[in-house]
Design an enzyme around this catalytic site. Structure first.
Site, PDB file in Angstrom:
ATOM      1  N   GLU A   1     -38.164  22.684 -25.655  1.00  0.00           N
ATOM      2  CA  GLU A   1     -38.888  23.194 -26.813  1.00  0.00           C
ATOM      3  C   GLU A   1     -38.137  22.913 -28.112  1.00  0.00           C
ATOM      4  O   GLU A   1     -36.913  22.838 -28.130  1.00  0.00           O
ATOM      5  CB  GLU A   1     -39.090  24.708 -26.653  1.00  0.00           C
ATOM      6  CG  GLU A   1     -39.887  25.025 -25.396  1.00  0.00           C
ATOM      7  CD  GLU A   1     -40.012  26.509 -25.073  1.00  0.00           C
ATOM      8  OE1 GLU A   1     -40.883  26.833 -24.263  1.00  0.00           O
ATOM      9  OE2 GLU A   1     -39.255  27.335 -25.615  1.00  0.00           O
TER      10      GLU A   1
ATOM     11  N   CYS B   1     -35.485  23.347 -35.342  1.00  0.00           N
ATOM     12  CA  CYS B   1     -34.466  23.737 -34.368  1.00  0.00           C
ATOM     13  C   CYS B   1     -34.738  22.942 -33.090  1.00  0.00           C
ATOM     14  O   CYS B   1     -35.820  23.056 -32.515  1.00  0.00           O
ATOM     15  CB  CYS B   1     -34.586  25.240 -34.130  1.00  0.00           C
ATOM     16  SG  CYS B   1     -33.525  25.839 -32.801  1.00  0.00           S
TER      17      CYS B   1
ATOM     18  N   CYS C   1     -29.457  25.443 -19.770  1.00  0.00           N
ATOM     19  CA  CYS C   1     -28.089  25.582 -20.248  1.00  0.00           C
ATOM     20  C   CYS C   1     -27.244  26.136 -19.115  1.00  0.00           C
ATOM     21  O   CYS C   1     -27.723  26.948 -18.321  1.00  0.00           O
ATOM     22  CB  CYS C   1     -28.034  26.526 -21.446  1.00  0.00           C
ATOM     23  SG  CYS C   1     -26.412  26.569 -22.256  1.00  0.00           S
TER      24      CYS C   1
ATOM     25  N   CYS D   1     -24.736  32.732 -21.099  1.00  0.00           N
ATOM     26  CA  CYS D   1     -24.538  33.861 -22.010  1.00  0.00           C
ATOM     27  C   CYS D   1     -25.501  34.979 -21.597  1.00  0.00           C
ATOM     28  O   CYS D   1     -26.672  34.738 -21.310  1.00  0.00           O
ATOM     29  CB  CYS D   1     -24.789  33.439 -23.458  1.00  0.00           C
ATOM     30  SG  CYS D   1     -23.633  32.167 -24.008  1.00  0.00           S
TER      31      CYS D   1
ATOM     32  N   CYS E   1     -29.123  35.612 -23.441  1.00  0.00           N
ATOM     33  CA  CYS E   1     -29.935  34.466 -23.857  1.00  0.00           C
ATOM     34  C   CYS E   1     -30.939  34.073 -22.773  1.00  0.00           C
ATOM     35  O   CYS E   1     -30.579  33.933 -21.600  1.00  0.00           O
ATOM     36  CB  CYS E   1     -29.025  33.290 -24.174  1.00  0.00           C
ATOM     37  SG  CYS E   1     -29.921  31.803 -24.674  1.00  0.00           S
TER      38      CYS E   1
ATOM     39  N   HIS F   1     -20.391  36.368 -31.624  1.00  0.00           N
ATOM     40  CA  HIS F   1     -21.047  37.483 -30.920  1.00  0.00           C
ATOM     41  C   HIS F   1     -20.161  38.646 -30.497  1.00  0.00           C
ATOM     42  O   HIS F   1     -20.683  39.697 -30.099  1.00  0.00           O
ATOM     43  CB  HIS F   1     -21.809  37.004 -29.675  1.00  0.00           C
ATOM     44  CG  HIS F   1     -22.784  35.910 -29.950  1.00  0.00           C
ATOM     45  ND1 HIS F   1     -23.659  35.957 -31.001  1.00  0.00           N
ATOM     46  CD2 HIS F   1     -23.012  34.724 -29.325  1.00  0.00           C
ATOM     47  CE1 HIS F   1     -24.394  34.853 -31.001  1.00  0.00           C
ATOM     48  NE2 HIS F   1     -24.013  34.091 -30.001  1.00  0.00           N
TER      49      HIS F   1
ATOM     50  N   CYS G   1     -34.759  33.011 -31.951  1.00  0.00           N
ATOM     51  CA  CYS G   1     -33.443  32.652 -31.395  1.00  0.00           C
ATOM     52  C   CYS G   1     -33.278  33.243 -30.004  1.00  0.00           C
ATOM     53  O   CYS G   1     -33.510  34.428 -29.793  1.00  0.00           O
ATOM     54  CB  CYS G   1     -32.318  33.241 -32.236  1.00  0.00           C
ATOM     55  SG  CYS G   1     -32.293  32.668 -33.901  1.00  0.00           S
TER      56      CYS G   1
HETATM   57  N1  SAH Z   1     -25.304  26.759 -27.094  1.00  0.00           N
HETATM   58  C1  SAH Z   1     -25.270  26.699 -28.536  1.00  0.00           C
HETATM   59  C2  SAH Z   1     -26.612  26.303 -29.121  1.00  0.00           C
HETATM   60  C3  SAH Z   1     -27.725  27.328 -28.941  1.00  0.00           C
HETATM   61  S1  SAH Z   1     -27.839  28.195 -30.432  1.00  0.00           S
HETATM   62  C4  SAH Z   1     -24.785  28.017 -29.081  1.00  0.00           C
HETATM   63  O1  SAH Z   1     -24.729  28.984 -28.331  1.00  0.00           O
HETATM   64  O2  SAH Z   1     -24.417  28.077 -30.248  1.00  0.00           O
HETATM   65  C5  SAH Z   1     -28.824  29.553 -30.076  1.00  0.00           C
HETATM   66  C6  SAH Z   1     -28.376  30.738 -30.923  1.00  0.00           C
HETATM   67  O3  SAH Z   1     -29.213  31.885 -30.653  1.00  0.00           O
HETATM   68  C7  SAH Z   1     -26.973  31.148 -30.571  1.00  0.00           C
HETATM   69  O4  SAH Z   1     -26.274  31.644 -31.651  1.00  0.00           O
HETATM   70  C8  SAH Z   1     -27.266  32.204 -29.542  1.00  0.00           C
HETATM   71  O5  SAH Z   1     -26.172  32.991 -29.277  1.00  0.00           O
HETATM   72  C9  SAH Z   1     -28.411  32.940 -30.180  1.00  0.00           C
HETATM   73  N2  SAH Z   1     -29.143  33.743 -29.218  1.00  0.00           N
HETATM   74  C10 SAH Z   1     -29.232  33.543 -27.887  1.00  0.00           C
HETATM   75  N3  SAH Z   1     -29.990  34.473 -27.306  1.00  0.00           N
HETATM   76  C11 SAH Z   1     -30.415  35.293 -28.288  1.00  0.00           C
HETATM   77  C12 SAH Z   1     -31.269  36.415 -28.319  1.00  0.00           C
HETATM   78  N4  SAH Z   1     -31.843  36.891 -27.213  1.00  0.00           N
HETATM   79  N5  SAH Z   1     -31.515  37.006 -29.512  1.00  0.00           N
HETATM   80  C13 SAH Z   1     -30.960  36.492 -30.647  1.00  0.00           C
HETATM   81  N6  SAH Z   1     -30.166  35.423 -30.678  1.00  0.00           N
HETATM   82  C14 SAH Z   1     -29.879  34.828 -29.512  1.00  0.00           C
END
Ligand code: SAH
Length: 382
Positions: free
Chosen positions: A108, A121, A128, A132, A135, A238, A356
């Site tokens: 996406e 984006c 992935c 995390c 996510c 984070h 995000c």
């Molecule tokens: N792997 C890279 C690129 C993905 S960026 C990275 O982690 O930076 C995606 C962004 O959205 C990251 O900052 C991630 O931590 C954030 N993110 C992931 N899950 C989320 C959620 N449920 N709510 C808000 N932000 C989230």
């Protein structure tokens, strides 16, 4: 008689495999490609203009190339985009594109219009592997890296559709963030040429301040990225201490905060103090307390940076809740009081699961199986 067309098709498919997808190549790659074909390297520049300035992918219409070259290209090369399978529009103007790849895999990209810019984006991997805890992409597992063509194709298609939807006076994409599915720095081989194409004047010609790579903190690759491309960096922090970050971003166990911060320090020194953006997801009761803000300030206070607070975006079975507005404001104020530029990211595209951390795509997961095989058998030492 009936066998003939079939044989022909098989041959065509075979030929197709051997074709070079020109979207996989940046300027240097194209120059090498043309040199290998016995052509002058400046053909690379002509092709770049056709592909990225004119949006023309059909060799037969590239009129400044001699006919024999056009015919030769039709035999040896192709321009193949990921297949657009779905477009979803959010009430707030955000738009999500879903692309179908091989097998059942889907990735996406999200378009976020704002008053002064049009941000896209994009994804860099199918799923992935970093896991995390907050996510949605992590939950879908991991299949493979995207190719350069699949990465740049997201931008090409989004940009084209914007320009054709609004032919008069509208801009295309002005900003790109590698914040979709996947960890960009674990796919350097494809990501670096894609970044080159975004920044190249003959490609998308975007400013280095408007192309941002986001990483969960793959420390050694941060140095390699800086040496390879001149772009902007976002770091998904984070958590302000290793105990908590180990839990939220398991990659922290390999590259703890002190190593990550040292890499950030090197980044700002070598890029002449270009700001880093720190991303910090706000999870109610987990990482949003005043003592967390003070701990965070101690880490980032000395760096030219911005902190971006991201209200947690929920998804089914996430097991976290979004911090209250009051908790976010209080957290932000503590950082601001210490002179740290802090902004709260406005949530966009929630109604189409485009915010995000909500990008899940469809991933034919191979990581879970891989993990099972990798686990030590009973009685063996880990
Ligand atoms: N792997 C890279 C690129 C993905 S960026 C990275 O982690 O930076 C995606 C962004 O959205 C990251 O900052 C991630 O931590 C954030 N993110 C992931 N899950 C989320 C959620 N449920 N709510 C808000 N932000 C989230």
């Amino acid at each position: 008689m009936h066998a003939h067309p079939l044989r022909f098709r098989e041959r065509a498919d075979l030929d197709g495999e051997a074709r070079t997808n020109l979207l996989d190549l940046d300027r240097e790659g194209l120059q090498r490609f043309f040199r290998e074909q016995g052509e002058k390297p400046f053909r690379a520049e002509q092709i770049l203009r056709w592909l990225y300035h004119q949006g023309e992918c059909d060799f037969s219409r590239m009129t400044n190339l001699a006919r024999p070259l056009r015919e030769h290209l039709a035999q040896t090369a192709e321009v193949r985009m990921p297949a657009l399978v779905e477009v979803q529009d959010s009430a707030d103007g955000t738009r999500k594109w879903v692309f179908g790849l091989d097998g059942g895999n889907r990735i996406e990209a999200v378009f976020i219009p704002e008053a002064d810019r049009n941000t896209l984006c994009i994804s860099t991997q199918v799923g992935c592997a970093l896991d995390c805890s907050f996510c949605a992409t992590a939950r879908s597992g991991f299949n493979r890296n995207l190719t350069t063509a699949e990465i740049i194709g997201q931008l090409w298609l989004a940009n084209r559709s914007l320009l054709t939807d609004h032919p008069k006076g509208e801009r295309g994409i002005t900003n790109v963030v590698l914040m979709g599915m996947g960890e960009p720095l674990l796919n350097m081989k494809a990501v670096v040429p894609a970044l080159n194409l975004m920044l190249d004047d003959l490609g998308f010609g975007l400013s280095k301040r408007h192309v941002t790579v986001s990483t969960s903190g793959v420390v050694p690759k941060m140095d390699r990225l800086r040496e390879a491309v001149d772009c902007s960096l976002a770091v998904s922090l984070h958590a302000p201490n290793n105990a908590l970050r180990d839990e939220l971003v398991p990659l922290n166990r390999a590259h703890p905060i002190e190593d990550l911060m040292a890499a950030c320090q090197r980044w700002v020194e070598h890029t002449r103090r270009r700001h880093i953006m720190f991303e910090y997801v706000m999870l109610a009761g987990v990482n949003d307390q005043p003592h967390h803000a003070r701990e965070l300030a101690a880490w980032v206070g000395g760096l030219p940076c911005k902190v971006n607070l991201i209200p947690f975006n929920p998804f089914p079975g996430a097991g976290y809740e979004r911090s209250s507005d009051e908790a976010i404001d209080r957290f932000r104020q503590i950082l601001m009081d210490r002179g740290i530029i802090t902004i709260t990211r406005r949530t966009r595209g929630e109604d189409i699961d485009a915010a995000c951390g909500q990008l899940a795509g469809e991933v034919e997961d191979r990581s879970k199986r891989w993990r099972r095989f990798a686990e030590p058998r009973f009685g063996e030492r880990a």
